[in-house]
Scaffold this motif. Structure first.
Motif, short mmCIF file in Angstrom:
data_model
loop_
_atom_site.label_atom_id
_atom_site.label_comp_id
_atom_site.label_asym_id
_atom_site.label_seq_id
_atom_site.Cartn_x
_atom_site.Cartn_y
_atom_site.Cartn_z
N GLU A 392 0.83 -1.20 0.00
CA GLU A 392 0.00 0.00 0.00
C GLU A 392 0.87 1.26 0.00
N GLN A 393 1.93 1.27 0.82
CA GLN A 393 2.82 2.42 0.84
C GLN A 393 3.57 2.57 -0.49
N PHE A 394 4.04 1.45 -1.04
CA PHE A 394 4.75 1.46 -2.32
C PHE A 394 3.84 2.00 -3.43
N ARG A 395 2.55 1.57 -3.41
CA ARG A 395 1.60 2.04 -4.42
C ARG A 395 1.41 3.55 -4.33
N LYS A 396 1.24 4.08 -3.14
CA LYS A 396 0.99 5.51 -2.98
C LYS A 396 2.15 6.37 -3.46
N ILE A 397 3.37 5.86 -3.30
CA ILE A 397 4.54 6.68 -3.61
C ILE A 397 5.05 6.47 -5.03
N TYR A 398 5.04 5.23 -5.51
CA TYR A 398 5.77 4.93 -6.76
C TYR A 398 4.91 4.40 -7.90
N ILE A 399 3.58 4.33 -7.71
CA ILE A 399 2.70 3.92 -8.82
C ILE A 399 1.82 5.10 -9.18
N GLY A 400 1.85 5.52 -10.44
CA GLY A 400 1.00 6.62 -10.85
C GLY A 400 1.61 7.45 -11.95
N ASP A 401 0.76 8.25 -12.59
CA ASP A 401 1.19 9.05 -13.74
C ASP A 401 2.24 10.08 -13.36
N GLN A 402 2.23 10.52 -12.11
CA GLN A 402 3.13 11.60 -11.71
C GLN A 402 4.52 11.11 -11.32
N VAL A 403 4.68 9.80 -11.21
CA VAL A 403 5.97 9.25 -10.78
C VAL A 403 6.96 9.29 -11.93
N GLN A 404 8.16 9.73 -11.64
CA GLN A 404 9.22 9.77 -12.65
C GLN A 404 9.73 8.35 -12.88
N LYS A 405 9.41 7.79 -14.07
CA LYS A 405 9.76 6.39 -14.31
C LYS A 405 11.27 6.19 -14.49
N SER A 406 11.99 7.30 -14.67
CA SER A 406 13.44 7.19 -14.76
C SER A 406 14.07 7.20 -13.37
N SER A 407 13.20 7.17 -12.35
CA SER A 407 13.66 7.19 -10.96
C SER A 407 14.65 6.06 -10.72
N LYS A 408 15.59 6.32 -9.80
CA LYS A 408 16.61 5.33 -9.47
C LYS A 408 15.98 4.06 -8.89
N LEU A 409 14.79 4.19 -8.27
CA LEU A 409 14.14 2.98 -7.75
C LEU A 409 13.83 2.00 -8.87
N TYR A 410 13.25 2.49 -9.98
CA TYR A 410 12.90 1.59 -11.08
C TYR A 410 14.16 1.00 -11.73
N ARG A 411 15.22 1.78 -11.75
CA ARG A 411 16.48 1.24 -12.29
C ARG A 411 16.96 0.06 -11.45
N ARG A 412 16.86 0.22 -10.13
CA ARG A 412 17.32 -0.86 -9.25
C ARG A 412 16.44 -2.09 -9.38
N LEU A 413 15.14 -1.91 -9.52
CA LEU A 413 14.22 -3.04 -9.72
C LEU A 413 14.55 -3.77 -11.01
N SER A 414 14.92 -3.02 -12.04
CA SER A 414 15.28 -3.65 -13.31
C SER A 414 16.57 -4.45 -13.20
N GLU A 415 17.55 -3.89 -12.49
CA GLU A 415 18.84 -4.57 -12.36
C GLU A 415 18.75 -5.84 -11.53
N VAL A 416 18.00 -5.80 -10.46
CA VAL A 416 17.98 -6.92 -9.51
C VAL A 416 16.91 -7.95 -9.84
N LEU A 417 15.70 -7.47 -10.19
CA LEU A 417 14.56 -8.39 -10.35
C LEU A 417 14.06 -8.47 -11.79
N GLY A 418 14.62 -7.69 -12.69
CA GLY A 418 14.16 -7.73 -14.08
C GLY A 418 12.83 -7.06 -14.31
N LEU A 419 12.41 -6.22 -13.36
CA LEU A 419 11.14 -5.48 -13.52
C LEU A 419 11.46 -4.18 -14.23
N ASN A 420 11.29 -4.18 -15.55
CA ASN A 420 11.83 -3.09 -16.37
C ASN A 420 10.95 -1.85 -16.43
N ASP A 421 9.64 -2.00 -16.13
CA ASP A 421 8.76 -0.83 -16.22
C ASP A 421 7.60 -0.99 -15.26
#
Length: 930
Positions: A392-421
């Motif tokens: 629920e906390q992750f959804r509120k902060i990092y899911i949504g149109d206003q979130v910068q998808k180039s954020s370092k969080l998404y980069r780390r998810l891609s590197e470690v877990l293969g979650l690219n977008d």
């Protein structure tokens, strides 16, 4: 003992009079007696001296705890409030000896008295800021901080739990009532903040001692940390040094408590999810201060526990206790990680902090993969609830149109877990939801929170929701949503999804997801509704036989209407809602009516049916827009009237219902009927004039049933049950606005009942109820004024029979209008009136109705308010206030005239209050209600 027969407003006026005439003298006397007592060697072994000192402290505390402005605060709520000390008390608080008295008493009297002394200090520390100017406030705060420092340097008495609790409350008030910029300027601030930090760390480490007091310490540090970006003082606040120590103490102490709780069988704090969430909300702010240190600590502790847990799972000789300990530690860590991620503030966050969030998120998702793989064998409910809190906390902060998808969080998810977008991240959310419904269908807390997560995702940002709908798992849920087709969820007829209220949440989410791509695609809609059609046909077939399994029919209908209510709530666009309406009417409406006829006495069945009907008639977002040649609006109201009449007439046959069951068995259903009728009457899709024109009694039946139900409810119940209050007064507002001819046609005793309910509602604590009563009263007064104006004019259309009768009734009971005039003016003058504009609207009409005795009425109010006890110059000023109230006001209720009166009233209230504040004479405000 309070006279419970007096209305609340009367009690407020009495309290105000006592405050103005006597309370300060009592407080001064009690302080003087305490000073005398502190200078003597009291023999507290003497029961009479012991009792005298105790009662003296209680008297002082009650003076400081007095409800000075009549807000009647809820004592069960967070008590970090402001004490509204009157300006006339300033001298007592500018005198530093008053504050010093209580600190001296704390150190000089036995510990059994200390909690009351500290309670007095808590109230003194909470004195409203506006009582002082800046220099006075700084001096007062300096004395206060010195006293706190002295207690921290001599903490022996704090070993008593009551002293400890009150002292924690006192510390919390330091920041709730003063700014960080003011605190850092206090001479001893560096030493005091060090002492407070040490005290907090020690308290957190001893988690088993007075756990309910931790809230106040965390509240202090939360407010301090939140102030850091805004502090402008040049003096160092030193929070970068001490806040990480508090964060570390909280985290490590929770982890260390797990083994002790399991070993000794103690009560687990994790069982109290409300308390845990409250502490996590506070920690979310504290932990983001010096976030690098927080993140490094969490990574270190998480890796240690996760590695130990994995090793235990792989070991054939691992003890269940060791596994449980690691699961408990991981539960705390997942909760805390979710909290600190939720504490992210966009404008203050950096790329480096987003990268740190990524490290934490990767670890929680890896743990989830491990625990989910074991659910077929075993699972941990508390750990799953922590996971849902994290999502629920992750959804509120990092899911949504206003979130910068180039954020370092998404980069780390891609590197470690293969979650690219974001789409791949959303697939993780849906996968977790499906897994929980499959394996935790019998666990209500997990099922409920899982479906709430699905619901939250469905109402997110449009772009994200469109991505969500395209996921294959979501499409499968839309196409296989009934329990018979939910084999992939493992849901059977005994699971929560079938038998509990979360069905409505589930279908609300599915309805919203269906709407995204529905458009004009009726085939997709029909495919979605196919299982529900089959269920309705099954119930219809049951009802068509003389003998059927009643319990089976109830179970199937109840579940079905919960599903439909969820869908109806979600369909807030015209296209989708019209599809639903045409599906349910006329084919299946008789089944709902039949259910009400059969099971009116069973709220487990009637409540869902009535709520579904109330939802169907609610014109939310203008979704009920029928074609100009369509009779559907009238037909829908006929069904509404039929259901209200059927239920109302039958529920009144229940007879006397025990007080403890009256809401569940009777008032709840009546409240829903009121809401249903209000929604139908105010929906703007029915021309109600056609009913009488064509001899259709649907409207009259519904309104007459409303009156029968209303008269079966005591006045006290109307205000005792909040949902009933809101539904009744909302409906009454619509009736007085659009159906005043019906109100005017009622019997005298019914009219007086309604007017009495309005009069009582004007003083309700619920602002929504009070505002609704003002609107009702305005409509009634406006109607009366117009009818009176017409009756006095020559060559006009004669009054209708209803209007003439209503005027006669009001002329027979002039005291009712005068009482409400007095009540409204009382509230405006003497109370903290939060809806002054609403109060002003009926007041002009009330005054104009008494225009023949207009000035005598105002002068009477002047006299009853005790103004005649004022000196001559004050009397003249108050006379002028009352005269100015009607300055430039014409004898009509046109909008322009009303607006001018509202402006005059604002000035009138301000002038009267200023005059009272400057007066040394008491104002007998309670007399106005006599």
């Amino acid at each position: 003992q309070a006279d419970t027969t007096h209305p609340l407003t009367k009690h407020r006026k009495i309290a105000s009079s006592f405050r103005d005439s006597s309370l300060f003298d009592i407080f001064t006397l009690s302080c003087n007696l305490l000073k005398q007592a502190s200078g003597k060697n009291l023999n507290l072994n003497d029961e009479s001296q012991h009792g005298l000192l105790m009662q003296l402290l209680k008297l002082t505390h009650n003076c400081l705890n007095f409800d000075f402005i009549g807000t009647s605060t809820d004592e069960s709520s967070d008590d970090l409030c402001t004490v509204q000390i009157p300006t006339s008390w300033r001298s007592a608080f500018l005198d530093s000896s008053t504050l010093q008295l209580f600190f001296d008493l704390y150190h000089s009297i036995p510990p059994s008295f200390s909690p009351l002394v500290l309670s007095c200090l808590v109230q003194i520390a909470s004195v409203r800021r506006s009582l002082f100017n800046n220099a006075e406030r700084a001096k007062f705060l300096s004395h206060l901080v010195d006293g706190v420092k002295r207690i921290l340097e001599n903490p022996q008495s704090l070993s008593d739990p009551n002293n400890y609790h009150e002292f924690c409350r006192l510390l919390a008030r330091l920041k709730s009532n003063y700014q960080l910029g003011e605190l850092v300027k206090v001479e001893n601030y560096p030493e005091v903040i060090r002492l407070i930090a040490n005290f907090t760390v020690t308290s957190l480490q001893h988690w088993e001692f007075a756990p309910n007091s931790v809230h106040y310490l965390l509240s202090l540090w939360q407010r301090l940390a939140a102030s850091v970006p805004y502090v402008k003082a040049t003096e160092p606040h030193m929070l970068e040094t001490y806040t990480p120590e508090v964060t570390k103490a909280y985290i490590t102490s929770r982890l260390e408590s797990v083994h002790i709780i399991l070993r000794d069988g103690l009560e687990d704090p994790l069982d109290d999810t409300g308390l845990v969430q409250q502490q996590l909300d506070q920690l979310s702010t504290i932990g983001r201060c010096e976030y690098e240190k927080t993140c490094a600590l969490l990574v270190q502790l998480f890796d240690q526990s996760a590695q130990s847990y994995q090793e235990l799972l792989q070991s054939a000789t691992a003890s269940p206790m060791d596994v449980a300990v690691q699961e408990g530690r991981l539960t705390w860590l997942v909760y805390i990680i979710g909290a600190v991620i939720g504490g992210r503030v966009s404008f203050a966050s950096t790329d480096e902090q987003d990268a740190m969030d990524g490290e934490l998120v990767c670890r929680v998702l890896q743990l989830m993969n491990l625990t989910d793989s074991r659910l077929a064998q075993a699972g941990n409910e508390k750990l799953e609830l922590a996971m849902l809190s994290f999502f629920e906390q992750f959804r509120k902060i990092y899911i949504g149109d206003q979130v910068q998808k180039s954020s370092k969080l998404y980069r780390r998810l891609s590197e470690v877990l293969g979650l690219n977008d974001e789409t791949m991240v959303l697939s993780v959310f849906i996968g977790k939801i499906i897994t929980n419904l499959k394996y935790w269908g019998r666990c209500e807390p997990i099922t409920s929170k899982t479906l709430q997560l699905l619901n939250d995702l469905s109402i997110g940002y449009p772009f994200s929701v469109r991505k969500l709908v395209k996921l294959s798992a979501v499409q499968f849920m839309l196409n296989n949503h009934t329990s018979e087709h939910f084999s992939f969820l493992g849901i059977n007829n005994q699971s929560n999804l079938t038998d509990m209220r979360c069905r409505t949440t589930f279908y609300t989410a599915l309805g919203r997801l269906l709407m995204v791509d529905l458009g004009e695609d009726e085939d997709q809609y029909e495919q979605f509704m196919l299982p529900l059609t089959a269920a309705f046909e099954t119930v219809a077939q049951m009802f068509s036989t003389n003998t059927f399994n009643e319990q089976e029919a109830k179970r199937t209908l109840v579940g079905l209407v919960r599903d439909l209510r969820g869908i109806a709530f979600a369909f807030n666009a015209k296209t989708s809602f019209m599809m639903l309406f045409e599906w349910i009417y006329p084919s299946y409406m008789p089944i709902l009516q039949r259910a009400i006829e059969l099971w009116y006495h069973d709220p487990a069945c009637t409540t869902p049916v009535l709520k579904l009907m109330a939802e169907l008639v609610h014109n939310r977002s203008q979704r009920l827009q029928f074609d100009v040649s369509s009779p559907n609006g009238i037909l829908l109201f006929r069904e509404t009237s039929k259901m209200i009449t059927t239920y109302g007439n039958r529920i009144l046959t229940l007879g006397e219902v025990p007080k403890d069951q009256v809401y569940a068995l009777k008032l709840k259903g009546i409240s829903i009927c009121f809401s249903m009728l209000k929604a139908a009457l105010s929906g703007s899709y029915v021309n109600f004039g056609v009913f009488r024109l064509y001899g259709d009694d649907a409207l009259d039946n519904a309104l007459q049933t409303f009156i029968k139900l209303l008269l079966s409810i005591p006045h006290s119940d109307l205000l005792d049950y909040p949902k009933l209050s809101q539904s009744y007064y909302s409906l009454l507002e619509v009736l007085t606005q659009d159906h005043m001819n019906f109100i005017a046609s009622l019997e005298p005793h019914v009219i007086m009942y309604i007017l009495s309910s309005i009069s009582e509602g004007l003083t309700a604590l619920d602002t929504m109820v009070c505002t609704g009563c003002c609107s009702c009263l305005d409509h009634i007064v406006t109607y009366l004024f117009k009818q009176l104006s017409r009756s006095t004019k020559k060559r006009t259309t004669p009054l209708t029979q209803e209007s003439d009768r209503f005027l006669h009734i009001m002329q027979q009971h002039p005291e009712m209008i005068q009482q409400m005039l007095s009540t409204v003016l009382n509230i405006i003058i003497f109370e903290d009136c939060r809806n002054q504009w609403s109060m002003s609207r009926p007041l002009l009409g009330l005054i104009l109705l008494n225009e023949k005795v207009q000035h005598p009425i105002l002068l009477s109010l002047f006299t009853r308010a005790g103004m005649n006890s004022q000196p001559p110059e004050k009397q003249q000023a108050m006379h002028l206030c009352f005269e100015n109230l009607m300055e430039g006001i014409e004898r009509n209720l046109l909008t322009k005239n009303r607006d001018r009166f509202t402006q005059n009233l604002s000035a009138f209230r301000r002038e009267v209050n200023d005059s009272m504040k400057n007066s040394t004479y008491g104002v007998n405000s309670n007399d106005m209600m006599s």
